[in-house]
Each structure stands twice: as C-alpha cells, then as structure tokens.
Design an enzyme around this catalytic site. Structure first.
Site, PDB file in Angstrom:
ATOM      1  N   VAL A 106       0.874  -1.174   0.000  1.00 26.36           N
ATOM      2  CA  VAL A 106       0.000   0.000   0.000  1.00 26.36           C
ATOM      3  C   VAL A 106       0.910   1.222   0.000  1.00 26.36           C
ATOM      4  CG1 VAL A 106      -1.756   1.317   1.252  1.00 26.36           C
ATOM      5  CG2 VAL A 106      -1.861  -1.184   1.227  1.00 26.36           C
ATOM      6  N   ARG A 112      -3.438   3.014   6.648  1.00 25.36           N
ATOM      7  CA  ARG A 112      -4.360   3.198   7.767  1.00 25.36           C
ATOM      8  C   ARG A 112      -5.753   3.602   7.290  1.00 25.36           C
ATOM      9  NH1 ARG A 112      -0.162   1.241   8.982  1.00 25.36           N
ATOM     10  NH2 ARG A 112       1.267   1.890  10.631  1.00 25.36           N
ATOM     11  N   ARG A 113      -6.137   3.155   6.090  1.00 27.42           N
ATOM     12  CA  ARG A 113      -7.479   3.445   5.581  1.00 27.42           C
ATOM     13  C   ARG A 113      -8.271   2.171   5.293  1.00 27.42           C
ATOM     14  NH1 ARG A 113      -6.675   8.668   1.491  1.00 27.42           N
ATOM     15  NH2 ARG A 113      -4.952   9.636   2.632  1.00 27.42           N
ATOM     16  N   LEU A 116      -5.876  -2.595   2.649  1.00 26.60           N
ATOM     17  CA  LEU A 116      -5.373  -3.964   2.596  1.00 26.60           C
ATOM     18  C   LEU A 116      -6.444  -4.948   3.059  1.00 26.60           C
ATOM     19  CD1 LEU A 116      -3.131  -5.955   2.045  1.00 26.60           C
ATOM     20  CD2 LEU A 116      -2.218  -5.515   4.338  1.00 26.60           C
ATOM     21  N   TYR A 145      -0.834 -10.076   9.771  1.00 27.57           N
ATOM     22  CA  TYR A 145      -1.766 -10.963   9.092  1.00 27.57           C
ATOM     23  C   TYR A 145      -2.658 -11.802   9.994  1.00 27.57           C
ATOM     24  CZ  TYR A 145       0.652  -9.475   4.928  1.00 27.57           C
ATOM     25  OH  TYR A 145       1.157  -8.709   3.925  1.00 27.57           O
ATOM     26  N   PHE A 414       6.829 -18.367  -2.300  1.00 34.77           N
ATOM     27  CA  PHE A 414       6.144 -17.810  -3.479  1.00 34.77           C
ATOM     28  C   PHE A 414       6.042 -16.303  -3.341  1.00 34.77           C
ATOM     29  CE2 PHE A 414       3.289 -19.863  -0.434  1.00 34.77           C
ATOM     30  CZ  PHE A 414       2.568 -18.778   0.030  1.00 34.77           C
TER      31      PHE A 414
END
Length: 414
Positions: A106, A112-113, A116, A145, A414
């Site tokens: 990002v 921070r919006r 993601l 995550y 990957f």
C-alpha cells in the site's frame, strides 16, 4: 474518496507494480540481521526498478497462476496484492490447491485506511470461488496478518558452525558421488528433486514457474547414488568480505537430500570446504538432524528461529477432512463460534457440523491455521491463553491427534 477493489487489467499492470515495495526500492522485510538469509544483511540493497525492468515485470504479470487485486482510490491504484496458484502437501501426503498471497503493498500516503483489509477480503473470496480451501503467505511483519485469519504454521532455523568444531560421530563411505556442476545442470536437477521431496514433506509448496532458472550466480553441488541418479543437491556462496570476522564464510542457500547417504555426503563436504572457517545455513528445518550427527552437538549454533508459511483455513470442514491424523478420537471444535465434530483415525477423518454439541475446545481460525500442519501444539496455545479447553484432557487429546511424524517445513516459497 471513492474506493474500488477489483482485479488488475493488463493496461494497469505497471500502475499496480508501482505500489509494491520491491519495485519501489522500499523496505520489504523487517530490519533484522539474519532474519532469513545466509548472509549478514537482512536484505540486499534496495533499488527502484528501472523503466526497462518495469516493462518486463508488467509483461510477465498477468498469467493464469498470478491473480492480482488492487485498491483504486479515486481511480488511482493505491494498494494491491495477488494470489498465486500453488499446491501444499498435507499430513498423509495429499497435495491440495492453495492460494498463495504475494506481491502486497500500500502506498505510504494511503495507509491506515483499511485498503489492505478490503483487498485481502476480495482475494480470499476469489480463493473460495476457485475451490482453494487454504490460503498461505510469508509475512514481512509478524503483526499484520493474524487480523485477517492467518496463523504461522511452519518455522525455520538459521544456524552457523565453525569448521574447526566439526567432527562426525561415525565414519562414512559414500556409495555414490558428489559433483560440482554448472547452473544449467543444477537447474535440471532441482525440479525433479523437489517433486520427490514435496511428495513426502508436510508443509512443502509447489514451485512457481521459472523457480530454478538462472542458477549461474552461485556454486552447485549435486549428489548421485550408485546408479547415477541425483538424490541430493546444494547451492552455496563464498562471498568476499572486507571484514576479517566474516572472511571465509560459506553460505548455504539451498539444500535437499532424499536419503541419509546424500545428506551425509553433502554436509560432509560443505562443513569441510577448503579455505573456509564458518558455515552459515538459513531456512533450515527446525528438526535438522545434522546436530545429532556431530560429536559436539553445541557446535551447531542457532542464530534465529523464524516463522515461514502462514495459513488461513478458508473452509474448516474441507480442511479438517483433507489431512490424516495420528490417533483415533472424536472431538468437538468450536472455530470462531461455529462447532464441528472431528472424528479421526490413522487413515481417514470426518468433519461434520455440530451446532448443538458441547465444545471440547474453542479457538479462532488463526489458531487453527497454526495447528493445522502440526507445527504448533494445541497445548502451547492453551498455556498461552489463546484457546479454551472446555472438556478436561481435550487439549492433550488434540495434541495426540495432530502430532506430526516430522516438523512441517517448506523450503520453497512464493
């Protein structure tokens, strides 16, 4: 502000690429030495992609195995990520489709919006629509995550040993032979070797196209058995260093062996290479047997343990049915408030909805991702306060059910 989340078209490929840290020359890994690599730096120097490189990356971008999604803010690409189609080997040997999350970024001015989160939701929905009941990734930061349902499932060691400290417990005569080969020959060996490895290694991932192309910038060892068949290989570097402390360091970048003879022969040479004083190996299994082959087990010094593959269980029922288990039992697991009855034996499993049953253990899908391959024990999460035991002894039973023969490991990413 208008936000749109959708796949990237070919005409938008370069705009998508420009949000990715590695294309911009921005940091893409936490700034810790020895985080992943055999070398002393956390990452090679970051450099912004040239216009020629950007054109080439864009031409290679949109394939049937690379599925990028982007967040468009007022028509401009502000963030994005992608799914690559790979396979994951489960306990029991079944290889199943998995959506691999990669190429994520990002722009700093749009963070921070919630971009993601929106992109991740679109990608995981795409995985479900394609029948991929698992998603996986390698996390640049450990705090990002878990909020999206991922949990660390495999782990790796980075270790080093001084050459003068190495002595093996038992004498060894190699029934095969070792060869130093050129990159082209090594590139032909590695795909065949990896297919044999991932057939039996829990947690291993199928390679992306072109994984072993361009292997000329290193040294390559291949081990062949008495019949002349390749059964092991290693890739290593001997970089020059201006610092006397790190001079004479042999860095092992990749290593695979199908049997004890190949394993012993390869490490025997790498740990006693002429005019070297230290061997450093990264991305090694946490249950590396080499330590126990040495007369001095302390000679192999761990520099860091690092999580590698993170898993997100997108379909609990399919995932719990797909793998095999180490014990016979029946447990009710409550995953994010939904209850499932898991019935296991050593050859098969059944997972059925159990909305009216009392839960034996409660946990989140993130914790389930960590437990799924056996790389983390349920009792560790219980002791950390990250899952709840409702039935006395249920967590110990779950430990026994999920216990792997070997720690899960993936050498390929990957």
């Amino acid at each position: 502000m208008t936000i749109e989340i959708r796949p990237v078209t070919h005409a938008e490929a370069k705009e998508y690429l420009r949000v990715l840290p590695w294309v911009n020359g921005l940091p893409q890994e936490e700034p810790e030495p020895s985080a992943w690599y055999a070398g002393r730096a956390a990452n090679p120097p970051q450099r912004k992609a040239t216009p020629e490189q950007l054109d080439r990356y864009a031409d290679e971008l949109l394939t049937d195995w690379f599925r990028p999604q982007a967040a468009f803010v007022d028509g401009k690409v502000a963030g994005g990520s992608a799914i690559v189609s790979v396979e994951l080997t489960l306990p029991g040997g079944r290889q199943v489709p998995m959506g691999g999350v990669t190429s994520t970024g990002v722009l700093p001015t749009y963070r921070r919006r919630g971009l993601l989160r929106k992109v991740m939701g679109a990608m995981l929905d795409d995985c479900r629509e394609r029948g991929e009941f698992l998603a996986g990734l390698s996390a640049s930061e450990a705090t990002i995550y878990g909020r999206y349902g991922f949990g660390p499932a495999t782990f790796q060691h980075r270790w080093e040993v001084r050459r003068t400290d190495v002595a093996f417990q038992t004498p060894f005569t190699d029934p095969g032979r070792l060869d130093l080969v050129e990159g082209a020959e090594a590139a032909a060996v590695w795909p065949v070797l990896h297919e044999q490895v991932r057939a039996v290694r829990v947690g291993e991932v199928s390679p992306l196209p072109g994984k072993w192309s361009g292997l000329s910038d290193a040294y390559h060892l291949v081990h062949r058995d008495a019949a002349g068949q390749a059964d092991g290989a290693a890739i290593f570097q001997l970089p020059w260093s201006p610092d006397p402390e790190y001079a004479g360091e042999l860095q092992v970048e990749a290593f695979e062996a199908l049997n004890h003879d190949a394993y012993r022969a390869l490490w025997g040479l790498l740990l006693d290479f002429d005019l070297t004083k230290r061997v450093v190996a990264a991305r090694r299994p946490v249950d590396e047997p080499l330590r126990w082959m040495l007369t001095n087990s302390r000679a192999l010094k761990l520099a860091r343990t690092r999580d590698n593959l993170w898993l997100n269980i997108l379909d609990v029922q399919r995932a719990l049915t797909a793998r095999t288990y180490a014990a016979t039992d029946s447990l009710v697991l409550e995953v994010d408030g939904v209850r499932w009855r898991l019935e296991t034996n050593e050859s098969e499993a059944a997972c059925t909805a159990a909305p009216g049953a009392a839960a034996d253990v409660s946990l989140t899908v993130s914790e389930l991702g960590s437990l799924y391959l056996g790389g983390v024990r349920p009792s560790e999460f219980r002791d950390a306060g990250r899952l709840t035991e409702h039935t006395s002894g249920a967590v110990s039973r779950l430990d026994a059910v999920l216990r792997p023969d070997r720690a899960p490991h993936n050498a390929v990413g990957f």
